[in-house]
Design a protein around this motif. Sequence first.
Motif, PDB file in Angstrom:
ATOM      1  N   LYS A  11      27.117 -39.203 -41.694  1.00 55.35           N
ATOM      2  CA  LYS A  11      27.454 -40.593 -41.374  1.00 55.35           C
ATOM      3  C   LYS A  11      28.336 -41.203 -42.482  1.00 55.35           C
ATOM      4  O   LYS A  11      28.521 -40.597 -43.549  1.00 55.35           O
ATOM      5  CB  LYS A  11      26.153 -41.384 -41.188  1.00 55.35           C
ATOM      6  CG  LYS A  11      25.315 -40.887 -39.992  1.00 55.35           C
ATOM      7  CD  LYS A  11      24.040 -41.720 -39.824  1.00 55.35           C
ATOM      8  CE  LYS A  11      23.209 -41.233 -38.651  1.00 55.35           C
ATOM      9  NZ  LYS A  11      21.988 -42.050 -38.450  1.00 55.35           N
ATOM     10  N   LEU A  54      20.051 -45.903 -27.084  1.00 56.86           N
ATOM     11  CA  LEU A  54      19.486 -46.962 -27.937  1.00 56.86           C
ATOM     12  C   LEU A  54      20.117 -48.325 -27.653  1.00 56.86           C
ATOM     13  O   LEU A  54      19.926 -49.275 -28.408  1.00 56.86           O
ATOM     14  CB  LEU A  54      19.704 -46.599 -29.416  1.00 56.86           C
ATOM     15  CG  LEU A  54      19.097 -45.266 -29.865  1.00 56.86           C
ATOM     16  CD1 LEU A  54      19.475 -44.973 -31.317  1.00 56.86           C
ATOM     17  CD2 LEU A  54      17.580 -45.280 -29.717  1.00 56.86           C
ATOM     18  N   PHE A  59      18.817 -53.247 -33.039  1.00 52.95           N
ATOM     19  CA  PHE A  59      19.730 -52.810 -34.107  1.00 52.95           C
ATOM     20  C   PHE A  59      20.968 -52.108 -33.571  1.00 52.95           C
ATOM     21  O   PHE A  59      21.782 -51.598 -34.353  1.00 52.95           O
ATOM     22  CB  PHE A  59      18.989 -51.906 -35.102  1.00 52.95           C
ATOM     23  CG  PHE A  59      18.344 -50.691 -34.488  1.00 52.95           C
ATOM     24  CD1 PHE A  59      19.080 -49.537 -34.207  1.00 52.95           C
ATOM     25  CD2 PHE A  59      16.987 -50.689 -34.179  1.00 52.95           C
ATOM     26  CE1 PHE A  59      18.494 -48.424 -33.640  1.00 52.95           C
ATOM     27  CE2 PHE A  59      16.377 -49.573 -33.603  1.00 52.95           C
ATOM     28  CZ  PHE A  59      17.140 -48.440 -33.335  1.00 52.95           C
ATOM     29  N   THR A  93      13.490 -40.137 -39.594  1.00 57.50           N
ATOM     30  CA  THR A  93      14.542 -41.147 -39.421  1.00 57.50           C
ATOM     31  C   THR A  93      14.565 -42.130 -40.584  1.00 57.50           C
ATOM     32  O   THR A  93      15.622 -42.459 -41.119  1.00 57.50           O
ATOM     33  CB  THR A  93      14.319 -41.912 -38.101  1.00 57.50           C
ATOM     34  OG1 THR A  93      14.239 -40.969 -37.034  1.00 57.50           O
ATOM     35  CG2 THR A  93      15.441 -42.892 -37.833  1.00 57.50           C
ATOM     36  N   VAL A 111      16.530 -46.999 -43.516  1.00 60.09           N
ATOM     37  CA  VAL A 111      16.680 -46.399 -42.185  1.00 60.09           C
ATOM     38  C   VAL A 111      18.081 -46.609 -41.608  1.00 60.09           C
ATOM     39  O   VAL A 111      18.585 -45.768 -40.858  1.00 60.09           O
ATOM     40  CB  VAL A 111      15.585 -46.930 -41.222  1.00 60.09           C
ATOM     41  CG1 VAL A 111      15.812 -48.402 -40.876  1.00 60.09           C
ATOM     42  CG2 VAL A 111      15.517 -46.094 -39.955  1.00 60.09           C
ATOM     43  N   ASN A 114      21.040 -43.552 -43.278  1.00 62.00           N
ATOM     44  CA  ASN A 114      20.212 -42.369 -43.531  1.00 62.00           C
ATOM     45  C   ASN A 114      21.024 -41.062 -43.505  1.00 62.00           C
ATOM     46  O   ASN A 114      20.505 -40.000 -43.182  1.00 62.00           O
ATOM     47  CB  ASN A 114      19.012 -42.328 -42.574  1.00 62.00           C
ATOM     48  CG  ASN A 114      19.446 -42.324 -41.122  1.00 62.00           C
ATOM     49  OD1 ASN A 114      20.628 -42.226 -40.806  1.00 62.00           O
ATOM     50  ND2 ASN A 114      18.469 -42.418 -40.226  1.00 62.00           N
ATOM     51  N   ILE A 116      22.691 -38.726 -42.209  1.00 63.13           N
ATOM     52  CA  ILE A 116      23.007 -37.635 -41.266  1.00 63.13           C
ATOM     53  C   ILE A 116      22.398 -37.894 -39.890  1.00 63.13           C
ATOM     54  O   ILE A 116      21.321 -38.498 -39.778  1.00 63.13           O
ATOM     55  CB  ILE A 116      22.508 -36.281 -41.835  1.00 63.13           C
ATOM     56  CG1 ILE A 116      22.911 -35.106 -40.935  1.00 63.13           C
ATOM     57  CG2 ILE A 116      21.009 -36.306 -42.115  1.00 63.13           C
ATOM     58  CD1 ILE A 116      22.724 -33.731 -41.575  1.00 63.13           C
ATOM     59  N   HIS A 117      23.118 -37.445 -38.871  1.00 65.23           N
ATOM     60  CA  HIS A 117      22.615 -37.418 -37.496  1.00 65.23           C
ATOM     61  C   HIS A 117      22.457 -35.980 -37.052  1.00 65.23           C
ATOM     62  O   HIS A 117      23.270 -35.120 -37.401  1.00 65.23           O
ATOM     63  CB  HIS A 117      23.594 -38.106 -36.528  1.00 65.23           C
ATOM     64  CG  HIS A 117      23.359 -37.691 -35.093  1.00 65.23           C
ATOM     65  ND1 HIS A 117      22.388 -38.252 -34.309  1.00 65.23           N
ATOM     66  CD2 HIS A 117      23.924 -36.710 -34.336  1.00 65.23           C
ATOM     67  CE1 HIS A 117      22.384 -37.653 -33.124  1.00 65.23           C
ATOM     68  NE2 HIS A 117      23.305 -36.718 -33.108  1.00 65.23           N
ATOM     69  N   GLY A 118      21.439 -35.713 -36.224  1.00 61.61           N
ATOM     70  CA  GLY A 118      21.297 -34.405 -35.592  1.00 61.61           C
ATOM     71  C   GLY A 118      20.781 -34.554 -34.183  1.00 61.61           C
ATOM     72  O   GLY A 118      19.903 -35.387 -33.916  1.00 61.61           O
TER      73      GLY A 118
HETATM   74  P1  RTP Z   1      20.002 -39.941 -35.427  1.00 68.37           P
HETATM   75  O1  RTP Z   1      20.077 -40.095 -33.920  1.00 68.37           O
HETATM   76  O2  RTP Z   1      21.038 -40.758 -36.148  1.00 68.37           O
HETATM   77  O3  RTP Z   1      20.004 -38.497 -35.806  1.00 68.37           O
HETATM   78  O4  RTP Z   1      18.607 -40.494 -35.945  1.00 68.37           O
HETATM   79  P2  RTP Z   1      17.171 -40.235 -35.321  1.00 68.37           P
HETATM   80  O5  RTP Z   1      17.269 -39.365 -34.105  1.00 68.37           O
HETATM   81  O6  RTP Z   1      16.303 -39.785 -36.433  1.00 68.37           O
HETATM   82  O7  RTP Z   1      16.745 -41.709 -34.910  1.00 68.37           O
HETATM   83  P3  RTP Z   1      17.101 -42.534 -33.588  1.00 68.37           P
HETATM   84  O8  RTP Z   1      15.843 -43.104 -33.059  1.00 68.37           O
HETATM   85  O9  RTP Z   1      17.942 -41.716 -32.660  1.00 68.37           O
HETATM   86  O10 RTP Z   1      17.957 -43.726 -34.177  1.00 68.37           O
HETATM   87  C1  RTP Z   1      19.340 -43.568 -34.408  1.00 68.37           C
HETATM   88  C2  RTP Z   1      19.707 -44.258 -35.710  1.00 68.37           C
HETATM   89  O11 RTP Z   1      19.520 -45.656 -35.562  1.00 68.37           O
HETATM   90  C3  RTP Z   1      19.172 -46.205 -36.823  1.00 68.37           C
HETATM   91  N1  RTP Z   1      17.934 -46.925 -36.715  1.00 68.37           N
HETATM   92  N2  RTP Z   1      17.769 -48.101 -37.249  1.00 68.37           N
HETATM   93  N3  RTP Z   1      16.701 -50.597 -38.004  1.00 68.37           N
HETATM   94  C4  RTP Z   1      15.919 -49.716 -37.397  1.00 68.37           C
HETATM   95  O12 RTP Z   1      14.753 -49.910 -37.200  1.00 68.37           O
HETATM   96  C5  RTP Z   1      16.508 -48.459 -36.973  1.00 68.37           C
HETATM   97  N4  RTP Z   1      15.910 -47.532 -36.270  1.00 68.37           N
HETATM   98  C6  RTP Z   1      16.824 -46.536 -36.114  1.00 68.37           C
HETATM   99  C7  RTP Z   1      19.000 -45.073 -37.791  1.00 68.37           C
HETATM  100  O13 RTP Z   1      20.184 -44.959 -38.587  1.00 68.37           O
HETATM  101  C8  RTP Z   1      18.837 -43.868 -36.896  1.00 68.37           C
HETATM  102  O14 RTP Z   1      19.259 -42.689 -37.534  1.00 68.37           O
END
Ligand code: RTP
Length: 148
Positions: A11, A54, A59, A93, A111, A114, A116-118
């Motif tokens: 990211k 999302l 957010f 996350t 959060v 963070n 990197i995304h996967g």
């Molecule tokens: P990613 O998709 O980026 O790999 O992250 P993830 O699966 O671990 O988490 P996800 O639930 O898919 O959320 C995507 C990204 O949204 C941001 N986030 N912010 N402010 C908050 O409470 C919040 N929750 C999630 C994070 O950057 C997360 O990686």
Amino acid sequence: MAVEQTFLMVKPDGVQRGLIGEIVSRFEQKGFKLINAKLIQVPRELAESHYAELSDKPFFGELVDFITSSPVFGMIWEGENVITTARAMMGATNPSAAAPGTIRNDFAISVGMNIIHGSDSPENAKREIDLWFGGETLSYDKAINKWI
Ligand code: RTP
Ligand code: MG
């Protein structure tokens, strides 16, 4: 043996902090195979499609602002169980909950940034590989794979 492909993305915070090499190195040293990569200034529509699941989260706007704020480094990696293993190497996350030794624990605090995304499932891996790379991957022999 389930050979899979996954989409990973450094990211904007990871790119700006000079962590592309460190992150690529972790997946190389693990034994996974890099089969495509590019530095991308993300158009807003691409970020919105990528994180479409999302879109109803409070957010979402901030997340799209962040991902489009400066370039990201997108990659496709291949290997046995790479989808789940890459997620384990990334950590939770929220970096404050990520286990020591994971990328998010080692390099991040909050959060929202963070590193990197996967991809989180085979379905999303396919969707994201198509979305970011038009499904294009390189095919080549990596002889060291026979030892891992
Ligand atoms: P990613 O998709 O980026 O790999 O992250 P993830 O699966 O671990 O988490 P996800 O639930 O898919 O959320 C995507 C990204 O949204 C941001 N986030 N912010 N402010 C908050 O409470 C919040 N929750 C999630 C994070 O950057 C997360 O990686
Ligand atoms: Mg996710």
